[in-house]
Design a protein around this motif. Structure first.
Motif, short mmCIF file in Angstrom:
data_model
loop_
_atom_site.label_atom_id
_atom_site.label_comp_id
_atom_site.label_asym_id
_atom_site.label_seq_id
_atom_site.Cartn_x
_atom_site.Cartn_y
_atom_site.Cartn_z
N CYS A 46 4.27 2.64 -3.42
CA CYS A 46 5.03 2.58 -2.19
C CYS A 46 5.54 4.09 -2.78
N ALA A 49 3.66 6.91 -3.11
CA ALA A 49 2.48 7.33 -1.08
C ALA A 49 3.82 7.68 -0.24
N GLY A 81 -3.66 4.74 6.94
CA GLY A 81 -3.92 5.75 5.85
C GLY A 81 -3.34 5.04 3.93
N GLN A 82 -1.45 5.44 4.95
CA GLN A 82 -0.41 5.28 4.12
C GLN A 82 -0.73 3.46 3.09
N ARG A 83 -1.18 2.30 3.49
CA ARG A 83 -1.27 1.36 3.57
C ARG A 83 -3.09 1.06 2.18
N ARG A 84 -3.83 2.02 2.27
CA ARG A 84 -4.90 2.02 1.69
C ARG A 84 -4.17 2.85 0.11
N HIS A 85 -4.03 4.51 0.32
CA HIS A 85 -3.10 4.55 -0.43
C HIS A 85 -1.83 4.15 -1.55
N VAL A 86 -0.94 3.09 -1.24
CA VAL A 86 -0.35 2.31 -1.65
C VAL A 86 -1.03 1.02 -2.23
N ALA A 88 -4.34 1.67 -3.91
CA ALA A 88 -4.52 2.23 -4.30
C ALA A 88 -3.97 2.20 -5.81
N LEU A 89 -3.17 2.46 -5.90
CA LEU A 89 -1.46 3.21 -6.11
C LEU A 89 -1.06 1.91 -7.36
#
Length: 245
Positions: A46, A49, A81-86, A88-89
């Motif tokens: 989190c 992101a 988009g932010q959730r997909r980034h979270v 992946a991270l």
């Protein structure tokens, strides 16, 4: 002339053949104590992101869900988009944490003895977990559990909990019937999955959701310790029908 009875004369029906008995386990919070790594990985993801880091209690509450659903639950203000980034991270963070020399995800007390007791009873063992297949394989290898689980179902292959798909797939994989299948887990998601699949639901009292929550979600009983499992399977003589006080 009297004839002796024919050797194939029908007698009273014999006992029903014993059917396969399947015990399926959740992983995080049931077999291994992994919450500290899950909470740390979620916080790292989190922060990376740029979305608010959830409280520890919020992350703990979603352990057991698929990653996508867990991230969506703990990031209510984020967009897709932010959730997909979270997500992946999170995967990157968890792999990094697992690679550290001080990495520790211990088995809960009594796991090996409980699994051995079930195998002695002739039970077939399986896993149904929100972890990835790679994550499950790492846990199994780390703790010497290779060969224990005949069926392994993950959110990589089916809808996540509490959807019944993983448990239904586990039963289909080994040929088990719902009335001879037990789901053992620490969250309400496990109990709800079991009820949706028509199987027995057994909670554990050392995991990540409160006992009252497990009972409300349909747990037949909540175990105080792992060693109590074998004696409290639904086909065991004297199995308890309610949560112990």
């Amino acid at each position: 002339m009297n004839h002796a009875p024919h050797s194939t004369a029908h007698g009273p029906p014999g006992p029903e053949p014993d059917r396969l008995r399947l015990v399926v386990f959740d992983v995080d919070g049931t077999l291994v104590d992994s919450q500290h790594n899950i909470i740390a990985a979620m916080a790292m993801a989190c922060e990376g992101a740029g979305v608010p880091v959830p409280p520890h209690t919020a992350t703990r509450a979603v352990i057991g869900l698929s990653l996508a659903e867990a991230v969506a639950t703990v990031t209510p203000s984020a967009n897709d988009g932010q959730r997909r980034h979270v997500a992946a991270l999170y995967k990157q963070a968890f792999v990094a944490l697992r690679s550290r020399p001080d990495h520790d995800e211990p088995l809960f007390p009594g796991v090996h003895r409980a699994l051995e007791a079930l195998e002695t009873l002739g039970c077939v063992l399986g896993l149904a977990t929100g972890k990835s297949r790679r994550g499950v394989d790492a846990v199994v290898e780390r703790h010497g559990l290779e060969g224990r689980f005949v069926t392994v179902q993950t959110a990589d292959d089916a809808p996540g909990k509490p959807h019944p798909a993983m448990l239904l797939r586990a039963m289909a994989a080994v040929g088990a019937d719902p009335d001879r299948t037990v789901m053992v887990g620490d969250t309400r998601f496990d109990m709800e999955m079991a009820r949706a699949a028509g199987t027995d639901a057994v909670g554990v009292g050392w995991g990540y959701h409160p006992v009252e929550e497990l009972t409300a979600a349909g747990a037949r009983l909540v175990l105080p310790r792992f060693e109590a499992l074998a004696a409290n399977l639904p086909w065991s003589a004297g199995a308890r029908a309610a949560t112990p006080a």
